[in-house]
Design a protein around this motif. Structure first.
Motif, PDB file in Angstrom:
ATOM      1  N   LEU A 218      -6.739  -9.936   1.334  1.00 56.70           N
ATOM      2  CA  LEU A 218      -7.427  -8.993   2.194  1.00 56.70           C
ATOM      3  C   LEU A 218      -6.364  -8.932   3.322  1.00 56.70           C
ATOM      4  CD1 LEU A 218      -9.350  -7.043   3.194  1.00 56.70           C
ATOM      5  CD2 LEU A 218     -10.542  -8.773   4.483  1.00 56.70           C
ATOM      6  N   LEU A 219      -5.537  -8.173   3.787  1.00 55.60           N
ATOM      7  CA  LEU A 219      -4.493  -7.728   4.679  1.00 55.60           C
ATOM      8  C   LEU A 219      -5.188  -7.014   5.817  1.00 55.60           C
ATOM      9  CD1 LEU A 219      -1.847  -7.928   5.648  1.00 55.60           C
ATOM     10  CD2 LEU A 219      -1.223  -5.941   4.572  1.00 55.60           C
ATOM     11  N   ILE A 220      -5.196  -7.714   7.040  1.00 52.83           N
ATOM     12  CA  ILE A 220      -5.624  -6.729   8.372  1.00 52.83           C
ATOM     13  C   ILE A 220      -4.402  -7.092   9.294  1.00 52.83           C
ATOM     14  CG2 ILE A 220      -7.332  -6.956  10.249  1.00 52.83           C
ATOM     15  CD1 ILE A 220      -9.399  -8.385   8.388  1.00 52.83           C
ATOM     16  N   ALA A 221      -4.158  -5.984   9.981  1.00 52.95           N
ATOM     17  CA  ALA A 221      -2.942  -5.903  10.961  1.00 52.95           C
ATOM     18  C   ALA A 221      -3.722  -5.326  12.047  1.00 52.95           C
ATOM     19  CB  ALA A 221      -1.825  -4.999  10.356  1.00 52.95           C
ATOM     20  N   ALA A 222      -3.164  -5.704  13.158  1.00 51.92           N
ATOM     21  CA  ALA A 222      -3.561  -5.348  14.501  1.00 51.92           C
ATOM     22  C   ALA A 222      -2.420  -4.737  15.365  1.00 51.92           C
ATOM     23  CB  ALA A 222      -4.432  -6.354  15.268  1.00 51.92           C
ATOM     24  N   THR A 223      -2.403  -3.549  16.010  1.00 53.34           N
ATOM     25  CA  THR A 223      -1.339  -3.012  16.830  1.00 53.34           C
ATOM     26  C   THR A 223      -1.910  -2.258  17.915  1.00 53.34           C
ATOM     27  OG1 THR A 223       0.433  -1.406  16.985  1.00 53.34           O
ATOM     28  CG2 THR A 223      -1.365  -1.182  15.490  1.00 53.34           C
ATOM     29  N   ASN A 224      -1.039  -2.291  19.144  1.00 53.21           N
ATOM     30  CA  ASN A 224      -1.617  -1.497  20.335  1.00 53.21           C
ATOM     31  C   ASN A 224      -0.862   0.053  20.057  1.00 53.21           C
ATOM     32  OD1 ASN A 224      -2.853  -3.965  21.417  1.00 53.21           O
ATOM     33  ND2 ASN A 224      -0.815  -4.440  22.275  1.00 53.21           N
ATOM     34  N   TYR A 225       0.133  -0.012  19.391  1.00 55.52           N
ATOM     35  CA  TYR A 225       0.756   1.521  19.225  1.00 55.52           C
ATOM     36  C   TYR A 225       0.953   1.613  17.812  1.00 55.52           C
ATOM     37  CZ  TYR A 225       1.839  -0.592  23.674  1.00 55.52           C
ATOM     38  OH  TYR A 225       1.739  -1.224  25.052  1.00 55.52           O
ATOM     39  N   SER A 226       0.232   2.424  17.296  1.00 59.14           N
ATOM     40  CA  SER A 226       0.120   2.704  15.858  1.00 59.14           C
ATOM     41  C   SER A 226       1.314   3.756  15.635  1.00 59.14           C
ATOM     42  CB  SER A 226      -1.017   3.083  15.232  1.00 59.14           C
ATOM     43  OG  SER A 226      -1.483   4.463  16.070  1.00 59.14           O
ATOM     44  N   ARG A 227       1.651   4.669  16.740  1.00 59.65           N
ATOM     45  CA  ARG A 227       2.661   5.409  16.252  1.00 59.65           C
ATOM     46  C   ARG A 227       4.079   4.758  16.326  1.00 59.65           C
ATOM     47  NH1 ARG A 227       0.816  10.007  20.632  1.00 59.65           N
ATOM     48  NH2 ARG A 227       0.129   8.300  21.788  1.00 59.65           N
ATOM     49  N   LYS A 228       4.267   3.642  16.737  1.00 60.16           N
ATOM     50  CA  LYS A 228       5.717   3.079  16.554  1.00 60.16           C
ATOM     51  C   LYS A 228       6.002   2.447  15.167  1.00 60.16           C
ATOM     52  CE  LYS A 228       6.081   1.814  21.472  1.00 60.16           C
ATOM     53  NZ  LYS A 228       6.320   0.685  22.419  1.00 60.16           N
ATOM     54  N   ILE A 229       4.851   2.348  14.226  1.00 61.54           N
ATOM     55  CA  ILE A 229       5.016   1.814  13.033  1.00 61.54           C
ATOM     56  C   ILE A 229       5.389   3.058  11.957  1.00 61.54           C
ATOM     57  CG2 ILE A 229       3.645   0.767  10.950  1.00 61.54           C
ATOM     58  CD1 ILE A 229       2.008  -0.291  13.172  1.00 61.54           C
ATOM     59  N   ASP A 230       6.321   2.378  11.169  1.00 60.78           N
ATOM     60  CA  ASP A 230       7.032   3.329  10.105  1.00 60.78           C
ATOM     61  C   ASP A 230       5.743   4.063   9.414  1.00 60.78           C
ATOM     62  OD1 ASP A 230       8.183   4.108   7.375  1.00 60.78           O
ATOM     63  OD2 ASP A 230       9.967   3.268   8.399  1.00 60.78           O
ATOM     64  N   PRO A 231       6.083   5.256   9.201  1.00 65.33           N
ATOM     65  CA  PRO A 231       4.938   6.199   8.504  1.00 65.33           C
ATOM     66  C   PRO A 231       4.755   5.579   7.138  1.00 65.33           C
ATOM     67  CG  PRO A 231       6.347   7.444   9.721  1.00 65.33           C
ATOM     68  CD  PRO A 231       7.050   6.314   9.634  1.00 65.33           C
ATOM     69  N   ALA A 232       5.769   5.303   6.537  1.00 65.68           N
ATOM     70  CA  ALA A 232       5.546   4.762   5.286  1.00 65.68           C
ATOM     71  C   ALA A 232       4.718   3.339   5.088  1.00 65.68           C
ATOM     72  CB  ALA A 232       7.024   4.233   4.568  1.00 65.68           C
ATOM     73  N   ILE A 233       4.782   2.502   6.080  1.00 61.88           N
ATOM     74  CA  ILE A 233       4.162   1.361   6.293  1.00 61.88           C
ATOM     75  C   ILE A 233       2.375   1.631   6.396  1.00 61.88           C
ATOM     76  CG2 ILE A 233       3.417  -0.828   7.394  1.00 61.88           C
ATOM     77  CD1 ILE A 233       6.745  -0.938   7.760  1.00 61.88           C
ATOM     78  N   LEU A 234       2.288   2.710   7.321  1.00 58.50           N
ATOM     79  CA  LEU A 234       1.015   3.234   7.769  1.00 58.50           C
ATOM     80  C   LEU A 234       0.334   3.654   6.520  1.00 58.50           C
ATOM     81  CD1 LEU A 234       1.310   4.856  11.362  1.00 58.50           C
ATOM     82  CD2 LEU A 234      -0.194   2.739  10.674  1.00 58.50           C
ATOM     83  N   ARG A 235       1.107   4.271   5.524  1.00 55.02           N
ATOM     84  CA  ARG A 235       0.321   5.046   4.499  1.00 55.02           C
ATOM     85  C   ARG A 235      -0.236   3.919   3.387  1.00 55.02           C
ATOM     86  NH1 ARG A 235       4.572   8.679   4.755  1.00 55.02           N
ATOM     87  NH2 ARG A 235       5.844   7.606   3.238  1.00 55.02           N
ATOM     88  N   ARG A 236       0.200   2.857   3.644  1.00 50.56           N
ATOM     89  CA  ARG A 236      -0.219   1.475   2.779  1.00 50.56           C
ATOM     90  C   ARG A 236      -1.398   1.080   3.013  1.00 50.56           C
ATOM     91  NH1 ARG A 236       4.609   3.205   1.076  1.00 50.56           N
ATOM     92  NH2 ARG A 236       5.276   2.403  -0.944  1.00 50.56           N
ATOM     93  N   PHE A 237      -1.958   1.444   4.343  1.00 50.24           N
ATOM     94  CA  PHE A 237      -3.448   0.971   4.818  1.00 50.24           C
ATOM     95  C   PHE A 237      -4.406   1.885   4.364  1.00 50.24           C
ATOM     96  CE2 PHE A 237      -0.363  -1.341   7.707  1.00 50.24           C
ATOM     97  CZ  PHE A 237      -0.744  -2.620   7.611  1.00 50.24           C
ATOM     98  N   SER A 238      -5.277   1.403   3.640  1.00 50.44           N
ATOM     99  CA  SER A 238      -6.408   2.179   3.228  1.00 50.44           C
ATOM    100  C   SER A 238      -7.579   2.531   4.258  1.00 50.44           C
ATOM    101  CB  SER A 238      -7.242   1.278   2.090  1.00 50.44           C
ATOM    102  OG  SER A 238      -6.324   0.897   1.001  1.00 50.44           O
ATOM    103  N   PHE A 239      -7.666   1.611   5.417  1.00 50.77           N
ATOM    104  CA  PHE A 239      -8.466   1.946   6.292  1.00 50.77           C
ATOM    105  C   PHE A 239      -7.788   1.735   7.648  1.00 50.77           C
ATOM    106  CE2 PHE A 239     -11.239   0.089   3.153  1.00 50.77           C
ATOM    107  CZ  PHE A 239     -12.282   1.021   3.087  1.00 50.77           C
ATOM    108  N   GLU A 240      -8.022   2.720   8.464  1.00 55.03           N
ATOM    109  CA  GLU A 240      -7.484   2.615   9.980  1.00 55.03           C
ATOM    110  C   GLU A 240      -8.622   2.612  10.853  1.00 55.03           C
ATOM    111  OE1 GLU A 240      -4.763   4.853  13.302  1.00 55.03           O
ATOM    112  OE2 GLU A 240      -4.087   5.044  11.133  1.00 55.03           O
ATOM    113  N   ILE A 241      -8.916   1.616  11.755  1.00 56.38           N
ATOM    114  CA  ILE A 241     -10.184   1.624  12.489  1.00 56.38           C
ATOM    115  C   ILE A 241      -9.605   1.355  14.084  1.00 56.38           C
ATOM    116  CG2 ILE A 241     -12.063   0.049  13.121  1.00 56.38           C
ATOM    117  CD1 ILE A 241     -12.282  -0.894  10.418  1.00 56.38           C
ATOM    118  N   TYR A 242      -9.877   2.601  14.875  1.00 55.90           N
ATOM    119  CA  TYR A 242      -9.455   2.569  16.249  1.00 55.90           C
ATOM    120  C   TYR A 242     -10.611   1.991  17.082  1.00 55.90           C
ATOM    121  CZ  TYR A 242      -8.627   4.504  20.831  1.00 55.90           C
ATOM    122  OH  TYR A 242      -8.101   4.660  22.151  1.00 55.90           O
TER     123      TYR A 242
END
Length: 361
Positions: A218-242
């Motif tokens: 299980l991979l869990i990442a945490a960030t304060n600024y999701s818009r700074k993350i490369d879109p290609a990386i963001l697309r790999r996440f199945s769940f985004e919880i705000y």
């Protein structure tokens, strides 16, 4: 029925909230395993929050043989130390679905499907991302591997990519990797002409590691600024919880629960007033306030309530002078009676004081 199928049935009944099936399945599993434990509704009512201390285990129960009886799987508390989160229904549902999928991953794998085992938590600092990550990892019974991304970054050419690969290569099935400050990868800057090329190499290494990650991790990442993350990386996440800052109702529950734990009996009106004054506070900020107040109350024998303590400390930090404080509190629609209690002066003197301050402005 094999033990593996019995456990699958037990897990499914747990997550489908089928109480009768759960008890029957658990009793059969217990009987087959010759374990002496009594089924208890507290084990599976997922809509309620329980303190792990309220779940009793028999001394002769083998925790390894009956996974669903493990405290860390079944405790629905979001506590970490003295911290608790009160999540809105949408977030709870996302967490529930994530946990359900991961725990049932073997069944998903047998059908030839990919397990969505990557989640990114987004929110302001102190908003409970780490607490929620620990809660999820505890619920699914995974082994926590925690890493702060900023500590992996190096100015040496190629070193950051090697650190990322080394981290992922050490993971084993059943592990849960928690990556804090995940956005640091997207804001890395080097001091030579290879800046852009090096950043692209880092992203590519991370993408490759995420794409080849075992379904059992299980991979869990945490960030304060999701818009700074490369879109290609963001697309790999199945769940985004705000995780937004706690609402008025959530702040009230949090404060009330915290004080109750230490048998501090502040008036509900006092708590409600503090709730109004802590708009835009994060869980971390609330915890710091309550922690200091509790120590002040228990070990310094101070008689003041939470409201007076809160306002006094704002004054001590020079965040409020008399004029600003009076105006600020009046804007929050706090009554003169409550205000007189905060300031420790009579209602009549306060009325006169407010009138003079009003005339000045």
């Amino acid at each position: 029925m094999s033990e593996e199928k019995a456990i699958d049935l037990l897990i499914n009944s747990y997550f489908n909230r089928d109480n009768e099936l759960f008890i029957n399945s658990l009793n059969k599993l217990i009987k087959n395993s010759q374990l002496k434990i009594k089924a208890n509704k507290k084990f599976y009512e997922i809509n309620k929050v329980y303190d792990s201390s309220s779940i009793k285990e028999e001394k002769d129960v083998s925790i390894r043989e009956v996974p669903l009886v493990r405290k860390k799987w079944l405790t629905q508390s979001l506590k970490k130390g003295s911290n608790s989160l009160y999540l809105n229904p949408d977030i709870k549902e996302k967490v529930f679905e994530l946990e359900k999928i991961y725990i049932n991953r073997k069944s998903i794998q047998r059908k030839g499907l990919l397990v969505p085992n990557k989640v990114i938590l987004v929110g302001d600092p102190g908003g409970g991302k780490t607490t929620l990550a620990n809660k999820i990892i505890s619920d699914v019974g995974a082994n926590l591997i925690s890493c702060n991304i900023s500590q992996m970054i190096s100015s040496a050419l190629g070193e950051t990519g090697k650190n990322i690969h080394k981290l992922f290569s050490k993971l084993k099935d059943g592990d849960a990797l928690f990556l804090d400050e995940f956005d640091a990868l997207a804001t890395v800057r080097f001091h030579d002409s290879n800046d852009i090329g090096e950043m692209r190499r880092i992203v590519n290494v991370l993408l490759q590691e995420m794409d080849t990650l075992s379904d059992d991790i299980l991979l869990i990442a945490a960030t304060n600024y999701s818009r700074k993350i490369d879109p290609a990386i963001l697309r790999r996440f199945s769940f985004e919880i705000y995780l937004p800052k706690p609402t008025k109702n959530e702040r009230f529950k949090y404060i009330d629960y915290f004080l109750e734990r230490f048998y501090i009996k502040d008036n509900k009106k006092v708590i409600a007033t503090v709730v109004n004054l802590t708009e835009n506070y994060s869980y971390s900020e609330l915890e710091n306030l309550l922690n200091d107040y509790t120590i002040n109350k228990l070990y310094k024998n101070k008689e003041e309530n939470l409201l007076s303590y809160f306002v006094k400390n704002l004054q001590i930090r020079n965040q409020l002078n008399d004029t600003v404080m009076n105006k600020w509190l009046m804007e929050k629609k706090i009554s003169i009676t409550t205000l007189s209690m905060i300031l420790g002066i009579s209602r009549y003197k306060l009325s006169d004081k407010l009138k003079k301050e009003s005339d000045k402005s």
